[in-house]
Write an enzyme that holds these catalytic residues in place. Structure first.
Site, PDB file in Angstrom:
ATOM      1  N   ASN A 187       1.773  -2.414   5.559  1.00  8.44           N
ATOM      2  CA  ASN A 187       1.088  -1.142   5.803  1.00  8.44           C
ATOM      3  C   ASN A 187      -0.354  -1.133   5.307  1.00  8.44           C
ATOM      4  O   ASN A 187      -1.219  -0.505   5.913  1.00  8.44           O
ATOM      5  CB  ASN A 187       1.878  -0.012   5.121  1.00  8.44           C
ATOM      6  CG  ASN A 187       1.049   1.245   4.987  1.00  8.44           C
ATOM      7  OD1 ASN A 187       0.836   1.976   5.957  1.00  8.44           O
ATOM      8  ND2 ASN A 187       0.537   1.501   3.784  1.00  8.44           N
ATOM      9  N   ILE A 234      -3.768   9.844  12.442  1.00  8.97           N
ATOM     10  CA  ILE A 234      -2.793  10.444  11.532  1.00  8.97           C
ATOM     11  C   ILE A 234      -3.571  11.034  10.346  1.00  8.97           C
ATOM     12  O   ILE A 234      -4.456  10.352   9.794  1.00  8.97           O
ATOM     13  CB  ILE A 234      -1.794   9.370  11.014  1.00  8.97           C
ATOM     14  CG1 ILE A 234      -1.192   8.551  12.172  1.00  8.97           C
ATOM     15  CG2 ILE A 234      -0.722  10.006  10.130  1.00  8.97           C
ATOM     16  CD1 ILE A 234      -0.343   9.324  13.157  1.00  8.97           C
ATOM     17  N   TYR A 278     -12.381  -3.401  12.699  1.00  6.65           N
ATOM     18  CA  TYR A 278     -11.038  -2.824  12.558  1.00  6.65           C
ATOM     19  C   TYR A 278     -10.198  -3.086  13.820  1.00  6.65           C
ATOM     20  O   TYR A 278      -9.045  -3.521  13.734  1.00  6.65           O
ATOM     21  CB  TYR A 278     -11.189  -1.326  12.293  1.00  6.65           C
ATOM     22  CG  TYR A 278      -9.904  -0.582  12.025  1.00  6.65           C
ATOM     23  CD1 TYR A 278      -9.241  -0.706  10.802  1.00  6.65           C
ATOM     24  CD2 TYR A 278      -9.359   0.277  12.986  1.00  6.65           C
ATOM     25  CE1 TYR A 278      -8.070   0.009  10.547  1.00  6.65           C
ATOM     26  CE2 TYR A 278      -8.201   0.997  12.739  1.00  6.65           C
ATOM     27  CZ  TYR A 278      -7.557   0.854  11.519  1.00  6.65           C
ATOM     28  OH  TYR A 278      -6.402   1.568  11.269  1.00  6.65           O
ATOM     29  N   GLY A 308       0.829  -1.211   0.000  1.00  5.24           N
ATOM     30  CA  GLY A 308       0.000   0.000   0.000  1.00  5.24           C
ATOM     31  C   GLY A 308       0.855   1.250   0.000  1.00  5.24           C
ATOM     32  O   GLY A 308       0.614   2.177   0.784  1.00  5.24           O
TER      33      GLY A 308
HETATM   34  P1  NDP Z   1      -5.060   5.181   3.367  1.00  2.28           P
HETATM   35  O1  NDP Z   1      -6.501   4.865   3.259  1.00  2.28           O
HETATM   36  O2  NDP Z   1      -4.582   6.559   3.071  1.00  2.28           O
HETATM   37  O3  NDP Z   1      -4.187   4.154   2.487  1.00  2.28           O
HETATM   38  C1  NDP Z   1      -4.430   2.790   2.585  1.00  2.28           C
HETATM   39  C2  NDP Z   1      -3.471   2.067   1.680  1.00  2.28           C
HETATM   40  O4  NDP Z   1      -3.740   0.655   1.780  1.00  2.28           O
HETATM   41  C3  NDP Z   1      -3.640   2.441   0.215  1.00  2.28           C
HETATM   42  O5  NDP Z   1      -2.415   2.399  -0.438  1.00  2.28           O
HETATM   43  C4  NDP Z   1      -4.564   1.343  -0.286  1.00  2.28           C
HETATM   44  O6  NDP Z   1      -4.494   1.110  -1.686  1.00  2.28           O
HETATM   45  C5  NDP Z   1      -3.980   0.160   0.467  1.00  2.28           C
HETATM   46  N1  NDP Z   1      -4.898  -0.973   0.448  1.00  2.28           N
HETATM   47  C6  NDP Z   1      -6.147  -1.031   0.938  1.00  2.28           C
HETATM   48  N2  NDP Z   1      -6.683  -2.242   0.712  1.00  2.28           N
HETATM   49  C7  NDP Z   1      -5.744  -2.965   0.061  1.00  2.28           C
HETATM   50  C8  NDP Z   1      -5.700  -4.271  -0.463  1.00  2.28           C
HETATM   51  N3  NDP Z   1      -6.736  -5.110  -0.371  1.00  2.28           N
HETATM   52  N4  NDP Z   1      -4.559  -4.696  -1.072  1.00  2.28           N
HETATM   53  C9  NDP Z   1      -3.508  -3.863  -1.187  1.00  2.28           C
HETATM   54  N5  NDP Z   1      -3.495  -2.597  -0.744  1.00  2.28           N
HETATM   55  C10 NDP Z   1      -4.612  -2.160  -0.130  1.00  2.28           C
HETATM   56  O7  NDP Z   1      -4.681   4.776   4.862  1.00  2.28           O
HETATM   57  P2  NDP Z   1      -3.498   5.233   5.826  1.00  2.28           P
HETATM   58  O8  NDP Z   1      -2.304   5.596   5.056  1.00  2.28           O
HETATM   59  O9  NDP Z   1      -4.062   6.171   6.798  1.00  2.28           O
HETATM   60  O10 NDP Z   1      -3.248   3.846   6.600  1.00  2.28           O
HETATM   61  C11 NDP Z   1      -2.136   3.022   6.370  1.00  2.28           C
HETATM   62  C12 NDP Z   1      -2.097   1.981   7.472  1.00  2.28           C
HETATM   63  O11 NDP Z   1      -2.026   2.629   8.739  1.00  2.28           O
HETATM   64  C13 NDP Z   1      -3.353   1.112   7.512  1.00  2.28           C
HETATM   65  O12 NDP Z   1      -3.013  -0.205   7.868  1.00  2.28           O
HETATM   66  C14 NDP Z   1      -4.166   1.762   8.615  1.00  2.28           C
HETATM   67  O13 NDP Z   1      -5.060   0.848   9.210  1.00  2.28           O
HETATM   68  C15 NDP Z   1      -3.068   2.177   9.570  1.00  2.28           C
HETATM   69  N6  NDP Z   1      -3.457   3.218  10.495  1.00  2.28           N
HETATM   70  C16 NDP Z   1      -3.805   4.458  10.047  1.00  2.28           C
HETATM   71  C17 NDP Z   1      -4.166   5.431  10.953  1.00  2.28           C
HETATM   72  C18 NDP Z   1      -4.544   6.809  10.554  1.00  2.28           C
HETATM   73  O14 NDP Z   1      -4.930   7.590  11.438  1.00  2.28           O
HETATM   74  N7  NDP Z   1      -4.428   7.200   9.301  1.00  2.28           N
HETATM   75  C19 NDP Z   1      -4.219   5.159  12.410  1.00  2.28           C
HETATM   76  C20 NDP Z   1      -3.824   3.818  12.740  1.00  2.28           C
HETATM   77  C21 NDP Z   1      -3.457   2.896  11.823  1.00  2.28           C
HETATM   78  P3  NDP Z   1      -5.565   1.805  -2.700  1.00  2.28           P
HETATM   79  O15 NDP Z   1      -5.045   3.187  -2.974  1.00  2.28           O
HETATM   80  O16 NDP Z   1      -5.549   0.903  -3.880  1.00  2.28           O
HETATM   81  O17 NDP Z   1      -6.882   1.823  -1.998  1.00  2.28           O
END
Ligand code: NDP
Length: 233
Positions: A78, A176, A143, A10
């Site tokens: 991630n 975040i 989640y 991701g």
């Molecule tokens: P975003 O929604 O901005 O990005 C999520 C990423 O995960 C994207 O690149 C998305 O790809 C990818 N993704 C989702 N589903 C799949 C899949 N089935 N296969 C491959 N890639 C996938 O989220 P964040 O950057 O905020 O989050 C990143 C990580 O951090 C996550 O695990 C989230 O749970 C965790 N997190 C985030 C927090 C926050 O406050 N933002 C807090 C705590 C944890 P695509 O663009 O194709 O959808």
């Protein structure tokens, strides 16, 4: 920091994109995955981009050859999703999609690379979990369960792989600023955060870089919280 081969899932936006940039800035070789490589926003001679949907076993199987050839020394799991709903309204699909992507996806990708790390007798696995998995969050039963599952997976793997010099840790961010939290920032939420602000992607990236480095050689099986003080045990 000694340069390494790093696989990040991701990597096209949000925290994952920041992690890709952080490792590239430090001269590492990066294999980043996303679901649509035509839209990948970063270009670098040190970067390879591959298509991977971690919720799809076939896609993971297709990715295996690329991962094997690359031979990652550091894996950052991630990629993740939310599908929030109050518990009584949460559908089976909302539950299963989140568990399958966040928890089973992390399991699948880790399995792909663990064998290579065992052979290399060195490795770093960093799983992005969440404080939601530690403190719970209304509307996020799916989640929270997936993220505490990741923390449990982290500790079991740390015990299984430690003898081969592979550390396994999870990083639990609070709120975040990314697409995922776009509509969440409000005064009530900010009042609960002792540092009084949402986190930024770099707050997570710096911890990922530290835990991947030789400076963190003796840290394994931990969930490291980066949340401005939102959750305190
Ligand atoms: P975003 O929604 O901005 O990005 C999520 C990423 O995960 C994207 O690149 C998305 O790809 C990818 N993704 C989702 N589903 C799949 C899949 N089935 N296969 C491959 N890639 C996938 O989220 P964040 O950057 O905020 O989050 C990143 C990580 O951090 C996550 O695990 C989230 O749970 C965790 N997190 C985030 C927090 C926050 O406050 N933002 C807090 C705590 C944890 P695509 O663009 O194709 O959808």
């Amino acid at each position: 920091m000694e340069t390494k081969k790093v696989l990040i899932t991701g990597g096209n936006r949000g925290i994952g994109k920041g992690i890709v940039e952080g490792f590239l800035e430090n001269g590492n070789q990066v294999l980043a995955t996303c679901r649509d490589i035509t839209k990948f926003p970063i270009k670098s001679d040190h970067l390879t981009v591959a298509e991977l949907d971690i919720s799809d076993a076939d896609s993971v199987e297709n990715f295996k050859k690329i991962a094997d050839e690359f031979g990652p020394e550091i894996l950052v799991n991630n990629a993740g999703i939310t599908k929030d709903n109050i518990f009584l309204r949460m559908s089976d699909d909302e539950w299963l999609d989140v568990i399958d992507t966040n928890l089973t996806g992390t399991f699948r990708v880790t399995k792909l690379v663990a064998k290579g790390m065992l052979k290399q007798k060195w490795g770093r696995i960093i799983n992005i979990s969440s404080v939601s998995g530690m403190m719970g969050n209304p509307g996020q039963a799916n989640y929270s369960a997936s993220k505490s599952g990741i923390d449990g997976l982290t500790r079991s793997l740390a015990k299984e792989l430690g003898s081969r010099n592979i550390t396994v840790n999870s990083i639990a961010p609070g709120f975040i600023s990314t697409d995922m939290t776009e509509n969440l920032a409000n005064d009530d939420l900010l009042k609960k955060i002792p540092l009084g602000r949402m986190g930024v992607v770099d707050d997570v990236v710096s911890l990922v870089l530290f835990i991947s480095s030789e400076d963190a050689n003796y840290i394994t099986g931990q969930t490291l919280v980066v949340d401005g003080g939102l959750f305190m045990k």
